[in-house]
Design an enzyme around this catalytic site. Structure first.
Site, PDB file in Angstrom:
ATOM      1  N   LYS A 179      34.651  37.419  62.670  1.00 25.34           N
ATOM      2  CA  LYS A 179      36.256  37.460  62.449  1.00 25.34           C
ATOM      3  C   LYS A 179      36.544  38.715  63.153  1.00 25.34           C
ATOM      4  CE  LYS A 179      38.911  39.271  59.312  1.00 25.34           C
ATOM      5  NZ  LYS A 179      39.702  39.634  60.231  1.00 25.34           N
ATOM      6  N   GLU A 255      29.438  50.473  60.241  1.00 22.65           N
ATOM      7  CA  GLU A 255      29.977  51.500  61.168  1.00 22.65           C
ATOM      8  C   GLU A 255      31.458  51.834  60.663  1.00 22.65           C
ATOM      9  OE1 GLU A 255      29.366  50.202  65.159  1.00 22.65           O
ATOM     10  OE2 GLU A 255      27.148  50.781  64.989  1.00 22.65           O
ATOM     11  N   CYS A 289      36.815  55.647  66.945  1.00 25.16           N
ATOM     12  CA  CYS A 289      36.158  56.267  65.868  1.00 25.16           C
ATOM     13  C   CYS A 289      35.550  57.381  66.178  1.00 25.16           C
ATOM     14  CB  CYS A 289      35.072  55.328  65.157  1.00 25.16           C
ATOM     15  SG  CYS A 289      34.093  54.722  66.370  1.00 25.16           S
ATOM     16  N   GLU A 382      41.013  61.137  57.690  1.00 29.00           N
ATOM     17  CA  GLU A 382      41.007  60.364  59.083  1.00 29.00           C
ATOM     18  C   GLU A 382      42.323  59.828  59.265  1.00 29.00           C
ATOM     19  OE1 GLU A 382      39.424  56.309  59.675  1.00 29.00           O
ATOM     20  OE2 GLU A 382      38.132  57.124  61.315  1.00 29.00           O
TER      21      GLU A 382
HETATM   22  P1  NAD Z   1      39.939  48.014  58.895  1.00 29.62           P
HETATM   23  O1  NAD Z   1      38.688  48.453  57.942  1.00 29.62           O
HETATM   24  O2  NAD Z   1      41.134  48.124  58.524  1.00 29.62           O
HETATM   25  O3  NAD Z   1      39.789  46.378  59.587  1.00 29.62           O
HETATM   26  C1  NAD Z   1      38.628  46.105  60.317  1.00 29.62           C
HETATM   27  C2  NAD Z   1      38.278  44.818  59.888  1.00 29.62           C
HETATM   28  O4  NAD Z   1      38.091  44.389  58.729  1.00 29.62           O
HETATM   29  C3  NAD Z   1      39.218  43.725  60.323  1.00 29.62           C
HETATM   30  O5  NAD Z   1      38.719  42.640  61.140  1.00 29.62           O
HETATM   31  C4  NAD Z   1      39.901  43.352  59.069  1.00 29.62           C
HETATM   32  O6  NAD Z   1      40.693  42.203  59.026  1.00 29.62           O
HETATM   33  C5  NAD Z   1      38.876  43.230  58.173  1.00 29.62           C
HETATM   34  N1  NAD Z   1      39.023  43.637  56.768  1.00 29.62           N
HETATM   35  C6  NAD Z   1      39.962  44.422  56.204  1.00 29.62           C
HETATM   36  N2  NAD Z   1      39.915  44.313  54.718  1.00 29.62           N
HETATM   37  C7  NAD Z   1      38.703  43.296  54.550  1.00 29.62           C
HETATM   38  C8  NAD Z   1      38.129  42.835  53.392  1.00 29.62           C
HETATM   39  N3  NAD Z   1      38.520  43.255  52.080  1.00 29.62           N
HETATM   40  N4  NAD Z   1      37.117  42.011  53.511  1.00 29.62           N
HETATM   41  C9  NAD Z   1      36.618  41.677  54.703  1.00 29.62           C
HETATM   42  N5  NAD Z   1      37.258  42.055  55.721  1.00 29.62           N
HETATM   43  C10 NAD Z   1      38.251  43.018  55.856  1.00 29.62           C
HETATM   44  O7  NAD Z   1      39.840  48.744  60.171  1.00 29.62           O
HETATM   45  P2  NAD Z   1      40.854  48.776  61.481  1.00 29.62           P
HETATM   46  O8  NAD Z   1      42.235  49.267  60.918  1.00 29.62           O
HETATM   47  O9  NAD Z   1      40.746  47.540  61.932  1.00 29.62           O
HETATM   48  O10 NAD Z   1      40.156  50.018  62.416  1.00 29.62           O
HETATM   49  C11 NAD Z   1      40.167  51.387  61.990  1.00 29.62           C
HETATM   50  C12 NAD Z   1      39.200  51.869  61.467  1.00 29.62           C
HETATM   51  O11 NAD Z   1      37.835  51.558  62.030  1.00 29.62           O
HETATM   52  C13 NAD Z   1      38.891  53.442  61.625  1.00 29.62           C
HETATM   53  O12 NAD Z   1      38.767  54.078  60.181  1.00 29.62           O
HETATM   54  C14 NAD Z   1      37.850  53.779  62.383  1.00 29.62           C
HETATM   55  O13 NAD Z   1      37.294  55.003  62.293  1.00 29.62           O
HETATM   56  C15 NAD Z   1      36.955  52.625  62.192  1.00 29.62           C
HETATM   57  N6  NAD Z   1      35.816  52.284  63.329  1.00 29.62           N
HETATM   58  C16 NAD Z   1      34.848  52.826  63.038  1.00 29.62           C
HETATM   59  C17 NAD Z   1      33.866  52.511  64.120  1.00 29.62           C
HETATM   60  C18 NAD Z   1      32.481  53.042  64.217  1.00 29.62           C
HETATM   61  O14 NAD Z   1      31.765  52.622  65.001  1.00 29.62           O
HETATM   62  N7  NAD Z   1      32.180  53.661  63.280  1.00 29.62           N
HETATM   63  C19 NAD Z   1      34.457  51.994  65.403  1.00 29.62           C
HETATM   64  C20 NAD Z   1      35.765  51.505  65.375  1.00 29.62           C
HETATM   65  C21 NAD Z   1      36.501  51.832  64.271  1.00 29.62           C
HETATM   66  O1  6OD Z   2      29.990  52.931  72.115  1.00 28.14           O
HETATM   67  C1  6OD Z   2      29.503  52.047  71.201  1.00 28.14           C
HETATM   68  O2  6OD Z   2      28.597  51.284  71.045  1.00 28.14           O
HETATM   69  C2  6OD Z   2      30.500  52.108  69.908  1.00 28.14           C
HETATM   70  N1  6OD Z   2      30.168  51.268  68.829  1.00 28.14           N
HETATM   71  C3  6OD Z   2      31.603  52.882  69.974  1.00 28.14           C
HETATM   72  C4  6OD Z   2      32.395  52.579  68.942  1.00 28.14           C
HETATM   73  C5  6OD Z   2      33.851  53.098  68.990  1.00 28.14           C
HETATM   74  C6  6OD Z   2      34.556  53.470  67.885  1.00 28.14           C
HETATM   75  O3  6OD Z   2      35.934  53.319  67.920  1.00 28.14           O
END
Ligand code: NAD
Ligand code: 6OD
Length: 478
Positions: A179, A255, A289, A382
């Site tokens: 998803k 992640e 992220c 963040e």
């Molecule tokens: P989000 O957590 O709002 O959503 C991510 C996904 O989770 C979406 O597909 C959303 O529909 C789904 N989701 C939301 N609530 C849910 C629930 N209760 N149950 C199941 N699924 C649910 O994140 P975002 O706004 O899409 O992305 C930004 C965030 O992601 C930032 O905090 C960023 O730091 C983090 N991020 C982390 C990494 C990493 O590798 N650590 C990478 C990219 C983004």
């Molecule tokens: O480079 C990657 O493998 C990875 N997971 C990056 C994540 C970026 C976050 O926004």
């Protein structure tokens, strides 16, 4: 193109629709079907059927060949993927065509190669072994897939982060129900088309669209037929998914978010440190992220560093928007909060005016702040936008204390010319990834993930294959 679900090898668009809005100009681009509980059930059932059907019987060579065909299929439609990623996110075309789409191809190719290097069956052997009270035994270990894996991905690097999990999950022999974020459904739909053409058995990969809480994401992560969850997104969402998954004790790989520090020592190559911080704070308008939101600079070079970073931030152009009006408002609320908390806004701090269609989009200015205490919310939370706070430090220990004083621990960057200092400091920064004199330089075999609120587990190379499979001990008494 339009977003569609892909369930059991069939494209469908049932469920109520919601609008897809272009972040670049705020216009409506189309509609996305919202997967109901029934659509999610169908996807999980199709995945289970694939595992007892032809997909469950495929060997390593066939799986690796399928992954290569998927990579080739994305490559063949490269420009379509770039168009879709740019439309969904508003990110600069150059970024989508040099990072997002090539990395998606790379994810499939990397796991095709890694599968070959991995002894899948005779993992360890002991002849003869020792077993308490039962004489001698031959023990060996078989690795088997977990079963049905739910992949939930965010909007910032939509295809890169989706394929980062789908490729190893399939490589290890699982069936996937994915998803993507409700904000970015298009490249996921293209991926389903490519996978369909690549001849993956029906049900081995399924795609459902929709929202998270109270919707498709929650239906999927709480589903009793799901055997593991791989999630990338906000830490608070991770906590909600964990609660939902607890009922079925479903294993998770997470992640999550970050508040990433950069440490700039006075002996650093200042040109490289400024260049690197421009990249690490402002690439994709800070919506990665791994982006730096806290910069600590040794006092002798603090003033010069701030002046040079601010000048570069003011000169940035061609940058992309925030993903949505809601996210733009969140970032702007932090710009306001920073002022209320006493920050000096050295660059940016507002909304740019372009005099063209972009004024309908969700842009904010690249922003450099100074002068806040470490207790300020702007320094602790963040923001996920093009903004960093820069603060001075006097000693190596102080720099480490400041960097580590965070609920998060995803990635950090250390800028120094002193090799001993680099080796001394890097292991002491409490983040899962430490870059020295670089940022976001990636080798896909290395462990990727965060400590503290930034995640659970590691992905990448063997680490992903380990998560997506489980070792089974077979013990034969001799
Ligand atoms: P989000 O957590 O709002 O959503 C991510 C996904 O989770 C979406 O597909 C959303 O529909 C789904 N989701 C939301 N609530 C849910 C629930 N209760 N149950 C199941 N699924 C649910 O994140 P975002 O706004 O899409 O992305 C930004 C965030 O992601 C930032 O905090 C960023 O730091 C983090 N991020 C982390 C990494 C990493 O590798 N650590 C990478 C990219 C983004
Ligand atoms: O480079 C990657 O493998 C990875 N997971 C990056 C994540 C970026 C976050 O926004």
């Amino acid at each position: 193109m339009k977003a569609e679900h892909y369930v059991g090898g069939v494209f469908r668009s049932d469920g109520p629709a919601f609008p897809l809005v272009a972040p670049a100009d705020g216009t409506e681009m189309g509609a996305v079907p919202e997967a109901t509980r029934e659509v999610v059930d169908d996807a999980v059932t199709a995945a289970q059927a694939a595992l007892v059907g032809p997909w469950g019987a495929t060997g390593v060579e066939e799986r690796a060949a399928t992954l290569r065909r998927i990579a080739d299929g994305i490559q063949a439609r490269f420009e379509e993927f770039v168009d879709a990623e740019v439309a969904d996110t508003g990110k600069p075309r150059e970024l989508a065509s040099t990072v997002d789409i090539p990395r998606a191809i790379g994810n499939f190719r990397a796991y095709a190669e890694l599968l070959y290097g991995r002894p899948e069956r005779a993992y360890t052997t002991q002849i003869p072994g020792w077993s308490a009270g039962a004489g001698q035994a031959l023990n060996y270990t078989v690795r088997r897939p977990l079963g049905v894996v739910a992949v939930i991905s965010p909007w910032n690097l939509p295809l890169l982060l989706l394929t980062w999990k789908v490729a190893p999950a399939l490589a290890a022999g699982n069936a996937v129900v994915a998803k993507p974020s409700e904000e970015t459904p298009l490249t996921a739909t293209l991926l389903a088309q490519v996978i369909d053409q690549a001849g993956l058995p029906s049900g081995a990969f399924n795609l459902v669209h929709g929202h998270g809480a109270g919707a498709a994401g929650e239906f999927l992560t709480g589903h009793p037929g799901v055997d593991a969850i791989a999630f990338t997104g906000e830490s608070a969402t991770g906590a909600a998914i964990m609660r939902n998954a607890a009922d079925h004790v479903t294993p998770v790989s997470f992640e999550l978010g970050g508040k990433n520090p950069a440490l700039v020592f006075a002996d650093a190559d200042l040109d490289a440190a400024v260049d690197g911080t421009v990249r690490s704070s402002f690439t994709h308008s800070g919506q990665i992220c791994l982006c730096t939101e806290r910069v600590y600079v040794e006092r002798p070079v603090f003033e010069e560093f701030v002046a040079r970073l601010a000048e570069r931030a003011r000169a940035l152009d061609g940058y992309g928007p925030m993903i949505s009006a809601e996210h733009r408002d969140k970032v702007l609320s932090y710009y306001r909060l920073a002022r209320e908390e006493g920050a000096e806004v050295v660059a940016g701090g507002g909304v740019p005016s372009f005099g063209d269609a972009r004024d309908g989009g969700f842009y904010v200015e690249p922003t450099v702040l100074t002068g806040l205490p470490e207790t300020a919310r702007t320094v602790r939370e963040e923001i996920f936008g093009p903004v960093c706070h820069v603060a001075p430090f006097d000693t190596e220990d102080e720099a480490l204390r400041l960097a580590n004083d965070s609920p998060y621990g995803l990635a950090s960057t250390v800028w120094t010319r002193d090799l001993s200092r680099a080796h001394r400091v890097a292991p002491r920064v409490q983040t899962g990834i430490v870059w020295v004199n670089c940022w976001n330089l990636r080798d896909l075999r290395t462990p990727f993930g965060g400590v503290k609120a930034s995640g659970i587990g590691r992905e990448g190379g063997e680490y992903s294959l380990d998560f997506f499979s489980e070792p089974v001990n077979v013990c034969i008494q001799i």
